[in-house]
Structures are given as C-alpha cells and as structure tokens.
Design a protein around this motif. Structure first.
Motif, PDB file in Angstrom:
ATOM      1  N   ILE A 280       0.757  -1.187  -0.022  1.00  0.00           N
ATOM      2  CA  ILE A 280       0.125  -0.049  -0.054  1.00  0.00           C
ATOM      3  C   ILE A 280       0.770   1.338   0.117  1.00  0.00           C
ATOM      4  N   LEU A 281       1.919   1.291   0.875  1.00  0.00           N
ATOM      5  CA  LEU A 281       3.075   2.389   0.880  1.00  0.00           C
ATOM      6  C   LEU A 281       3.574   2.677  -0.559  1.00  0.00           C
ATOM      7  N   ALA A 282       3.902   1.507  -1.136  1.00  0.00           N
ATOM      8  CA  ALA A 282       4.444   1.642  -2.703  1.00  0.00           C
ATOM      9  C   ALA A 282       3.613   2.246  -3.564  1.00  0.00           C
ATOM     10  N   VAL A 283       2.207   2.066  -3.430  1.00  0.00           N
ATOM     11  CA  VAL A 283       1.221   2.393  -4.329  1.00  0.00           C
ATOM     12  C   VAL A 283       0.807   3.957  -3.982  1.00  0.00           C
ATOM     13  N   ILE A 284       0.887   4.175  -2.936  1.00  0.00           N
ATOM     14  CA  ILE A 284       0.442   5.588  -2.292  1.00  0.00           C
ATOM     15  C   ILE A 284       1.796   6.522  -2.926  1.00  0.00           C
ATOM     16  N   ILE A 285       3.059   5.734  -2.633  1.00  0.00           N
ATOM     17  CA  ILE A 285       3.947   6.656  -3.303  1.00  0.00           C
ATOM     18  C   ILE A 285       3.843   7.136  -4.911  1.00  0.00           C
ATOM     19  N   ILE A 286       3.318   6.095  -5.545  1.00  0.00           N
ATOM     20  CA  ILE A 286       3.109   6.178  -6.999  1.00  0.00           C
ATOM     21  C   ILE A 286       1.866   7.298  -7.156  1.00  0.00           C
ATOM     22  N   VAL A 287       0.947   7.303  -6.006  1.00  0.00           N
ATOM     23  CA  VAL A 287      -0.074   8.301  -6.245  1.00  0.00           C
ATOM     24  C   VAL A 287       0.347   9.711  -5.878  1.00  0.00           C
ATOM     25  N   VAL A 288       1.085   9.646  -4.997  1.00  0.00           N
ATOM     26  CA  VAL A 288       1.829  11.008  -4.655  1.00  0.00           C
ATOM     27  C   VAL A 288       2.925  11.492  -5.576  1.00  0.00           C
ATOM     28  N   ALA A 289       3.693  10.624  -6.417  1.00  0.00           N
ATOM     29  CA  ALA A 289       4.490  11.152  -7.198  1.00  0.00           C
ATOM     30  C   ALA A 289       3.928  11.414  -8.811  1.00  0.00           C
ATOM     31  N   VAL A 290       2.912  10.389  -9.242  1.00  0.00           N
ATOM     32  CA  VAL A 290       2.309  10.794 -10.383  1.00  0.00           C
ATOM     33  C   VAL A 290       1.378  11.789 -10.279  1.00  0.00           C
ATOM     34  N   PRO A 291       1.521  12.955 -11.493  1.00  0.00           N
ATOM     35  CA  PRO A 291       0.854  14.107 -11.471  1.00  0.00           C
ATOM     36  C   PRO A 291      -0.651  13.806 -12.194  1.00  0.00           C
ATOM     37  N   GLU A 292      -1.600  13.175 -11.162  1.00  0.00           N
ATOM     38  CA  GLU A 292      -2.731  13.010 -11.851  1.00  0.00           C
ATOM     39  C   GLU A 292      -3.277  14.320 -11.932  1.00  0.00           C
ATOM     40  N   GLY A 293      -3.112  15.147 -11.250  1.00  0.00           N
ATOM     41  CA  GLY A 293      -3.634  16.600 -11.169  1.00  0.00           C
ATOM     42  C   GLY A 293      -3.724  17.255 -12.375  1.00  0.00           C
ATOM     43  N   LEU A 294      -2.555  17.005 -13.260  1.00  0.00           N
ATOM     44  CA  LEU A 294      -2.400  17.667 -14.377  1.00  0.00           C
ATOM     45  C   LEU A 294      -3.471  17.867 -15.385  1.00  0.00           C
ATOM     46  N   PRO A 295      -4.336  16.751 -15.733  1.00  0.00           N
ATOM     47  CA  PRO A 295      -5.275  17.054 -16.713  1.00  0.00           C
ATOM     48  C   PRO A 295      -6.479  17.884 -16.245  1.00  0.00           C
ATOM     49  N   MET A 296      -6.739  17.503 -14.775  1.00  0.00           N
ATOM     50  CA  MET A 296      -7.664  18.501 -14.135  1.00  0.00           C
ATOM     51  C   MET A 296      -6.979  19.854 -14.245  1.00  0.00           C
ATOM     52  N   MET A 297      -5.837  20.136 -13.814  1.00  0.00           N
ATOM     53  CA  MET A 297      -5.223  21.477 -13.920  1.00  0.00           C
ATOM     54  C   MET A 297      -5.705  22.128 -15.523  1.00  0.00           C
ATOM     55  N   ILE A 298      -5.463  21.460 -16.332  1.00  0.00           N
ATOM     56  CA  ILE A 298      -5.649  22.131 -17.729  1.00  0.00           C
ATOM     57  C   ILE A 298      -7.272  22.178 -17.872  1.00  0.00           C
ATOM     58  N   ALA A 299      -8.034  21.409 -17.546  1.00  0.00           N
ATOM     59  CA  ALA A 299      -9.618  21.369 -17.648  1.00  0.00           C
ATOM     60  C   ALA A 299      -9.911  22.681 -16.859  1.00  0.00           C
ATOM     61  N   VAL A 300      -9.496  22.754 -15.611  1.00  0.00           N
ATOM     62  CA  VAL A 300      -9.983  24.044 -14.469  1.00  0.00           C
ATOM     63  C   VAL A 300      -9.370  25.326 -15.140  1.00  0.00           C
ATOM     64  N   VAL A 301      -8.286  25.473 -15.633  1.00  0.00           N
ATOM     65  CA  VAL A 301      -7.621  26.739 -16.104  1.00  0.00           C
ATOM     66  C   VAL A 301      -8.111  27.092 -17.478  1.00  0.00           C
ATOM     67  N   LEU A 302      -8.514  26.205 -18.162  1.00  0.00           N
ATOM     68  CA  LEU A 302      -9.108  26.499 -19.685  1.00  0.00           C
ATOM     69  C   LEU A 302     -10.654  26.932 -19.331  1.00  0.00           C
ATOM     70  N   ALA A 303     -11.282  26.352 -18.519  1.00  0.00           N
ATOM     71  CA  ALA A 303     -12.606  26.726 -18.481  1.00  0.00           C
ATOM     72  C   ALA A 303     -12.793  28.192 -17.513  1.00  0.00           C
ATOM     73  N   GLN A 304     -11.847  28.151 -16.697  1.00  0.00           N
ATOM     74  CA  GLN A 304     -11.907  29.440 -15.979  1.00  0.00           C
ATOM     75  C   GLN A 304     -11.535  30.620 -17.063  1.00  0.00           C
ATOM     76  N   ASN A 305     -10.733  30.454 -17.804  1.00  0.00           N
ATOM     77  CA  ASN A 305     -10.129  31.477 -18.674  1.00  0.00           C
ATOM     78  C   ASN A 305     -11.077  31.649 -20.067  1.00  0.00           C
ATOM     79  N   MET A 306     -11.872  30.687 -20.238  1.00  0.00           N
ATOM     80  CA  MET A 306     -12.986  30.524 -21.511  1.00  0.00           C
ATOM     81  C   MET A 306     -13.661  31.752 -21.051  1.00  0.00           C
ATOM     82  N   ARG A 307     -14.265  31.853 -19.943  1.00  0.00           N
ATOM     83  CA  ARG A 307     -15.219  32.895 -19.682  1.00  0.00           C
ATOM     84  C   ARG A 307     -14.492  34.357 -19.784  1.00  0.00           C
TER      85      ARG A 307
END
Length: 895
Positions: A280-307
């Motif tokens: 579990i610790l190994a998997v959580i380290i992967i979760v912490v390391a992998v930037p799964e927030g990047l796609p959401m970051m792009i979606a949020v930034v583009l949606a906010q700036n769209m307006r």
C-alpha cells in the motif's frame, strides 16, 4: 435583387407546431457518474483497492486496525470525487459557453423583408438567403439563384456541387436542386425553401456530424511527456521504499539477529500484514509522485479562462488554439476590421473630369452632387451589383441593408439605400446573370435587362484593373467620351495619390458584353463610371496593440486586398513600418520570388498587398518550414486552407461560417486587440501550469525523501498512508484549483515566445523544486531527530501530530513562494481570490483533522504552544526561498 415575401409571424408559429424546432438533439456526453467510474478504473486506484481488501481481511482477523482500511477508502473516494466534480463542472461550463457564443445567425425572408435570426428559430417553409461562406441551416430546395456547395461534411467528397432551382428530393444527397444542413456555400447566391428541420435533416440523423476532432496542442504533448517521466520516477521509488520498509521490519527491528528474524518470518500473520502495508505504501508513493492533477489542472484553467476570454471577445473553438497561443511568434493578420475599425464609409466618388477643366478627376462628396444620368447609373450599379439585400421598408435601420460584406454596405449607404423613403424602382430591371465578388477574382458583375430589352453588364472591382480595361467614360453631361492614354496616366497618378492617403478605391464600369469569368477575358472597351472612395479608419488601440505584440516577440504581418499605397499608409499609422528595412510585397511580386528567397525576406516582411488566398497558404507553409509558430486570420471561404494549416487559425466574427469552422479561435469583434488577449491568456495558462508543476514536484520530492529515509531514522512511517493520501489531495486537486485563477500579468507580454521544443520545466523551476524540496526534507528530518525539538512537546503522540502539521504547513506556505517569481509575495494576490480560499481551506481542514482525526490520521489535540512551534518550523520556508530568489534569481531586484 430578390423579391421574396417569406412567412408571416402566424405562419411561422403554425409551422413550428406542425414540424418542430430546428434544434438538433445534442449527442449524449459523459455523465458525472461515468466520469467517476472511469476515475475508479485508474490502475493505481485498482491496486489500492486490492491492497485495501487485504488490509480489511487482516482487520477482520484481528491483525490490523479497523480504521486503516476505512481511512484509505475515504481518502481515495474523496480524491476521486474532487477530481470528478472539478472536471465535470468545468467541462460543462466550457461546452455551454462555447455553444452560446458560436450560435449561427441566418438571413431569412419574413413579412416581406429580410431578418437576421438564430439558426434554432428556423421553421419549415422559411425562405433563407444563402451567400458564399454560409453554412446551410436546414434541408430544402433552391427556388432562386445558383450556388456551388461543398457537401464534404455529409458525403466526404472534396468537389463542390452546383445547385440550381427546381423540385427537390431531400432524401437524395445527389439531387441537383436539394441543399442540406451543415454543407457550405462556396460560390454563388441563392434563396432556399426549408423542407426539413432539426433531427429530421440528414445532419440531424448523423451523430458523427456533431463531433469534432481535437488535435493535441504542443503544451499537452509536453505535459504528457513530463507526466510519463515523473511517473517513471514514482515507479522506481515505490518498490525501493517498499523494500526499505520490509528491510526495517525484518532486519533493523530484529537487530540483525538470525533467530529473531526467523521468528518474525514464522509469524506469518505479521509478515503478511507488513507486506500489505509495504504494498500500500508503494502504491501511495506512486499516487503522490504521479501528477494525476495535470489533466484536471488544464481543464480547470481553460474553463476559467474561457469565460474571461469571451469577455475579451475571444471564442475558443479548439483548446489547441489557446494552448498554442503562448508560443506564437508570427501573426499574419487581415487589415479590415482587425487593424482598422471595419466601419467603412464611402466618403466620395471620383469621376473623370471633362477635358476643359484641366484636371484628371473631379470628386463628388455625395451621390446627389453627381450629374443626373451618372447618379442614376451609379445607383443601379451599386444596388444591383451587390451581395446585400436592401429592405427599404424595415423599421430597424440595421435591417435595411442585410448580408453582403462591409464594402458593399458602405457603397449602398452612399446611394442612400439605407433610408426608409428610398425611391429606387427595383422592378425596372430583370437580372440575367450575376458573378459575385471573391478574393480570387477581385471583381463582381451583374447583367441586367431593362424594360426596353437593352442589356448591360455592370462591373465593380480593383481600380487599376477596371481602368486598364476602360476606353471611354461618362462626362459631366452623362455622355460617353473617349478615354485618351494621357488622361489614363493622369488618373493612375490621382488613384495612387488617394491610396497613399489611406483611401480604398473601388472602380465601377459598364459594358454591353456578357459577364466574363475574368477581367482578362474582356475587351479593353469598358465605359468607366468612376471610383468610389472608401475610408476605414485605424482602430484607436491598433498601434498600441501591435507595439505590445512586438514586445512579446511576435512578428506581425498585415495581409490585405488593398493596393500597395493604401496598405502602406495604414501600416505606417499602425506602427508596422518603422524603418527602410521593412518590406512590403504585392501578390504579384511575391509570385516572382522563390520559396528560398522568400524565407530570407520573411523576417523583414511587414505587409502583403493585393493578397490572394493562395498567398496566405504559401506564407504559412514557408514560415512553418522555418520553425515558426504561425497564427493566421481569415474571414472568407478561400481562407479556410490557410486557417487550417496555421498553428493557430483566428477566424473573424464577421466572416463566413466556413472560415470559423476552419479556425481554432474565433475573434468575435475582429479586433487585433482580442488576438493579443488570446496570446496573453495563452501565456498565462502556460505559467499557471508551470507554477502547479513546481509546487507539486516540490511536495513529491520531500514526501518521497522523508518516506524513504524514515525507516533508517527509526520511524516505521513518518507519514502514514492516510496522511500521504491527504498530502496527495493537497498537492493535486486543491493545488490545481489554487493556481488556476492566476491573472494575466503585463510582464508575460514582455517575454519571448516559447519554442516548440522548449522544456516546460525550466532551470529556475528545477532550482525551486530541489531547494525547497530538500529544505522541507531537512526541516522534517531535523524535527524528527533533534532531541531539543522533541522536548518541546509533552508526549510522543503530540510530537508526531505536530510533525504531520509541520509537513502540511510547509507545503501550504510554499504555495506563496511558487506563486510569484519576485520577492513581493503579495503581488497581485487579490487578483486570484481562489488561491486565498484554497490555502485558507487547507489550513482550516488541517486544524480540524488534528482534533478529530484520532487514530485514523494518527493525531491528537494540540495546544496553543504546540501550534506556535508548528507555525515557526513551517513558515521558515518563506524566508529561505526569498533568500534563494535574492541570491540566484534574475528577479532579485523585484520588491
């Protein structure tokens, strides 16, 4: 001119009830629950779920604590929910704004006049005016006119089909009388009668017709590559940490004694539990390391700036456009409406002066000043040789001249076609043939038959071409007079003089010949009527905007159909031409230059006059071969190849639907200021993502380092699995929300464009990541090992709770460091209210977790003095980073 009554208001209502709306049912998009389920299919979530099952079984057997499984499950569900809610909400906002802003407007005959209505308001029986560049709004048949239609959207065939009036079978795509929704008028003009609307149209039956392919922009390619590299780091670190954890459990905890280690291994319940924790610790380290927030970051930034972009009159059709705009370094821009106001006004008419006057031309400031016969011919020429429809009886002044282009509308106003009391007798002539203007022909013509049977062709086009083909002119008495060569030469000089003063001239002439396909095909004996003088003033902010684009490292080249002299005058006023080294080319001159030579000229090119659509495509191709990121504006049917080929196609709001379809961004007000806004926001988005990455990797470096070093320092889990999941939520989902609202700062437009191959993580970012990441690690290690620090806290439980608080507070305070590159941490802070909300929320939630987290989060209540030390140790990252910036950053002088 068309004489079509159209439906009455009551007939429209009846038809809508009988046949339905013209709205096409939207394609079902991914629902919230679909997205949530997809997020739970993520490989890391699957691995966590398997590990979670193991921990739960061990808890049921009494070998693990009950709350560990519940805590992990709650943290995973919360992270998935935050990501899903943000992604879903912002996608919905983006789609809604895009649909509202891109709704098509249509010219329809109703109540004996032409009205401009939304495509959704069309009903069966409506008569629609179709002009070049229009996207046909429904299925039906032609009743007047002739057009060439591209049906590629429905059939895939590249060749345009000719459509003529006649009884149509709308079930047959090959029918020469039928036209279909979604297809494009490439040439000609006609009136169609609507027979099928909405879902009953061919396009309505094809769900594929509503889908658009989205190309990945260079930013997304860079981010995908970066995410893969970071993930690789996580995949390497995770098993190492699992091995270190088991090394501590097997070897260090047993003092390296063989008997003790054998006894530990024999206790298989404990061994399986520790292996599950290591997994579990190994998997959580992967979760912490992998930037799964990047796609959401792009979606949020583009949606906010769209307006925000919409408020700046910029509609993003393809996300590629706004992603790429930060890298733009060459912009080819139209003149009319973009650099100039686009509010064309015909300020006078130049007619050939009689021989005895001693001057080549005489200027009339209004149509009424012209000799009676000449005024009549001018009136007929401008009213009949036009793509506009005149509604003299319309109550709204804006609807008295409908359709056509800004040039035609300006010419019609000169002959007072926009006044309600106009006396023009439309039925005095019968239209025999017509050839509409396009940017390739450079002229338009109409052949009319008068009541007495006489036929005459009226031509309108480029002044020098009309003059070259003229052999006579109408004098002040309205009589035809021979146009001598010496007089022609004097007229050419007068035309050049007017062009150099910024006037655009349109030549008008008559002939008894039929309409030619090209002016080159006509005999040199046109009867010259004169030249309309059109003025289109420079936009007040054009010069400032062009200067701003130049400061941003963007070369601006003006492309126009105007004469060289007119184009040069506008270019000088706009600040495009400022030295003798700046180059102006005409289309003809450019044709005689090889591609290799043009590549040498391009860096100094400022204006292309008398430009053809094919010239635009050639310029884009050559610039891209030179490694430039190219933006191209366009409004016509023939501009679509260049718009599609450019890295960013800017369709103009006043342009044709086909140009908008081919573009990535639609500039709703045509203004070059709006193009600059798109570039500015593109750069802002790029910087926001860089800030997010800097923050995220700093937390990753520190979290992984501490987790790796923990066992060697005598701590089984310095940060527990549940605490690490909370840290992951802080640095991914919540950090994306914090940095997504960063404002567009003026200094972004003083930077050079990003290169295609430029890495998204710069050297200064790496410096910030490593310095602050290892500083956080050093603080945390010192906190854990120093007896003097441990003595500040009453119990071991309070000490470890305080350590958890220090790590979270360190990361949260570091957001202020990452947000600005200078030393003033409060700079433009109020402009991103979301940042303060997220940071405050994390502090508040961390305090709440401390008091109610209990065994789940391994926390106990802290006193005021305990919180004091937590803040003291964590806030130290701010002066540390300020010192780093002062010593190493180019912004050291920033206050």
């Amino acid at each position: 001119m068309y004489h079509v009554k159209g439906l009455s208001h009551q007939e429209v209502m009846t038809s809508r009830v009988a046949h339905g709306s013209n709205q096409i049912s939207t394609v079902e998009t991914e629902t919230f629950w679909d997205k949530l389920i997809d997020n739970f299919k993520d490989p890391m979530i699957v691995i966590l779920t398997v590990a979670l099952v193991i921990v739960t079984l061990l808890a049921l057997l009494g070998f693990a604590e009950w709350y560990e499984g519940i805590g992990i499950a709650a943290a995973v569900v919360l992270a998935a929910l935050v990501a899903t809610i943000s992604e879903f909400k912002n996608e919905q906002t983006f789609q809604k704004l895009q649909e509202e802003a891109s709704r098509i407007r249509v010219n329809v005959f109703r109540d004996n006049s032409v009205s401009v209505i939304s495509i959704d308001d069309i009903v069966v029986g409506d008569m629609i005016l179709l002009q070049p560049g229009d996207k046909i709004p429904a299925d039906g048949s032609l009743i007047q006119g002739k057009v060439k239609v591209s049906q590629a959207a429905l059939t895939g065939e590249p060749e345009a089909r000719t459509k003529i009036p006649g009884a149509a079978d709308t079930a047959n795509l090959e029918d020469p009388h039928a036209v279909f929704r979604g297809t494009i008028i490439e040439d000609g003009e006609a009136v169609m009668e609507v027979q099928q609307v909405g879902d009953k149209t061919h396009l309505g039956k094809l769900a594929e017709g509503l889908k658009t392919d989205e190309r990945p922009g260079p930013l997304r390619v860079k981010l995908a590559h970066l995410a893969d590299r970071i993930a690789l780091f996580g995949y390497i670190a995770a098993p190492l940490i699992a091995v270190v954890f088991m090394f501590k459990a097997i070897y260090l905890d047993n003092g390296g004694e063989a008997a003790a280690m054998a006894a530990y291994i024999a206790n298989w319940h404990k061994l399986i539990y520790d292996l599950a924790i290591a997994l579990i610790l190994a998997v959580i380290i992967i979760v912490v390391a992998v930037p799964e927030g990047l796609p959401m970051m792009i979606a949020v930034v583009l949606a906010q700036n769209m307006r925000k972009l919409l408020k700046s009159n910029v509609l993003v059709r393809q996300l590629l456009g706004v992603e790429t705009s930060g890298s733009l370094n060459l912009l080819f821009t139209d003149k009319t409406g973009t650099i100039t106001k686009g509010q064309m006004e015909t300020v006078g008419f130049l007619a050939v002066a009689d021989e005895e006057t001693g001057t080549a031309m005489i200027q009339y400031n209004s149509c009424e000043e012209l000799p009676r016969k000449n005024a009549h011919l001018l009136d007929v020429s401008l009213r009949e040789n036009t793509s506009c429809v005149v509604n003299c009886n319309a109550n709204k002044e804006s609807e008295r001249i409908v359709g056509g282009n800004s040039t035609d509308r300006a010419l019609l106003k000169f002959v007072r076609a926009d006044i309600k009391e106009c006396q023009y007798e439309e039925k005095s002539f019968e239209q025999v043939d017509e050839l509409l203007f396009n940017s390739s022909r450079k002229f338009s013509a109409v052949r009319l038959q008068e009541k007495d049977g006489q036929r005459m062709t009226y031509l309108k086009g480029a002044p020098e071409r009309i003059l070259n083909k003229s052999s006579s002119f109408y004098n002040s008495q309205g009589n035809l007079t021979a146009l001598l060569a010496s007089k022609k030469e004097a007229i050419f000089k007068e035309i050049d003089s007017k062009g150099d003063k910024g006037f655009r001239l349109i030549g008008l002439a008559l002939t008894e010949e039929d309409i030619p396909e090209s002016l080159d095909d006509i005999e040199d004996h046109l009867c010259l009527l004169g030249f309309a003088m059109i003025r289109d003033d420079l936009r007040l902010d054009s010069a400032v905007t062009i200067k701003e684009l130049h400061s941003a490292g963007i070369q601006v080249v003006m492309i126009t159909g105007d004469r060289k002299g007119t184009a040069e005058a506008i270019a000088k006023d706009a600040g495009l031409i400022s030295s003798a080294e700046d180059i102006i080319l005409t289309s003809e001159e450019m044709t005689n230059i090889s591609d290799e030579k043009l590549k040498g000229i391009l860096p100094r090119l400022r204006v292309v006059a008398r430009c053809f659509p094919s010239d635009k495509s050639r310029l884009v191709k050559i610039a891209q071969e030179m490694g430039m990121v190219v933006g191209m504006t366009g409004d016509g049917v023939n501009d679509s190849p260049a718009l599609s080929a450019a890295d960013i196609g800017f369709g103009l709001g006043s342009g044709t639907e086909v140009a908008k379809e081919a573009s990535d961004i639609v500039v709703l007000d045509d203004n070059i200021r709006s193009i600059a806004s798109a570039v500015h926001y593109g750069r802002t988005i790029y910087r926001s993502i860089q800030k997010f990455i800097t923050f995220q990797l700093t937390v990753s470096v520190s979290a992984i380092s501490i987790t790796f070093l923990g066992p060697f320092l005598g701590f089984e889990l310095p940060l527990t699995m549940i605490q690490l999941l909370w840290v992951n939520l802080i640095m991914d989902s919540l950090a994306a929300l914090a940095f997504s609202g960063e404002p567009p700062l003026p200094e972004y437009m003083e930077e050079k464009p990003k290169k295609r191959d430029e890495k998204i993580i710069t050297s200064s970012m790496w410096q910030s990541i490593l310095f602050n990441g290892f500083f956080t690690t050093a603080i945390c290690v010192s906190f854990l090992k120093a007896d003097s620090i441990r003595g500040l806290f009453a119990t071991e439980e309070i000490f470890m709770t305080a350590f958890f608080g220090v790590f979270v507070f360190l990361s949260n305070f570091n957001k202020f460091n990452v947000r600005v590159e200078g030393l003033n941490l409060f700079d433009h802070l109020a402009a991103n209210k979301g940042f303060l909300k997220v940071v405050s929320m994390i502090f508040i939630i961390q305090v709440i977790i401390t008091y109610i987290g209990g065994e789940v989060f391994r926390t106990v209540s802290l006193g005021i003095q305990d919180w004091f030390w937590v803040v003291v140790f964590s806030v130290g990252i701010i002066p540390f980073d300020l010192a780093r910036k002062y010593l190493f950053s180019k912004h050291k002088k920033t206050v």
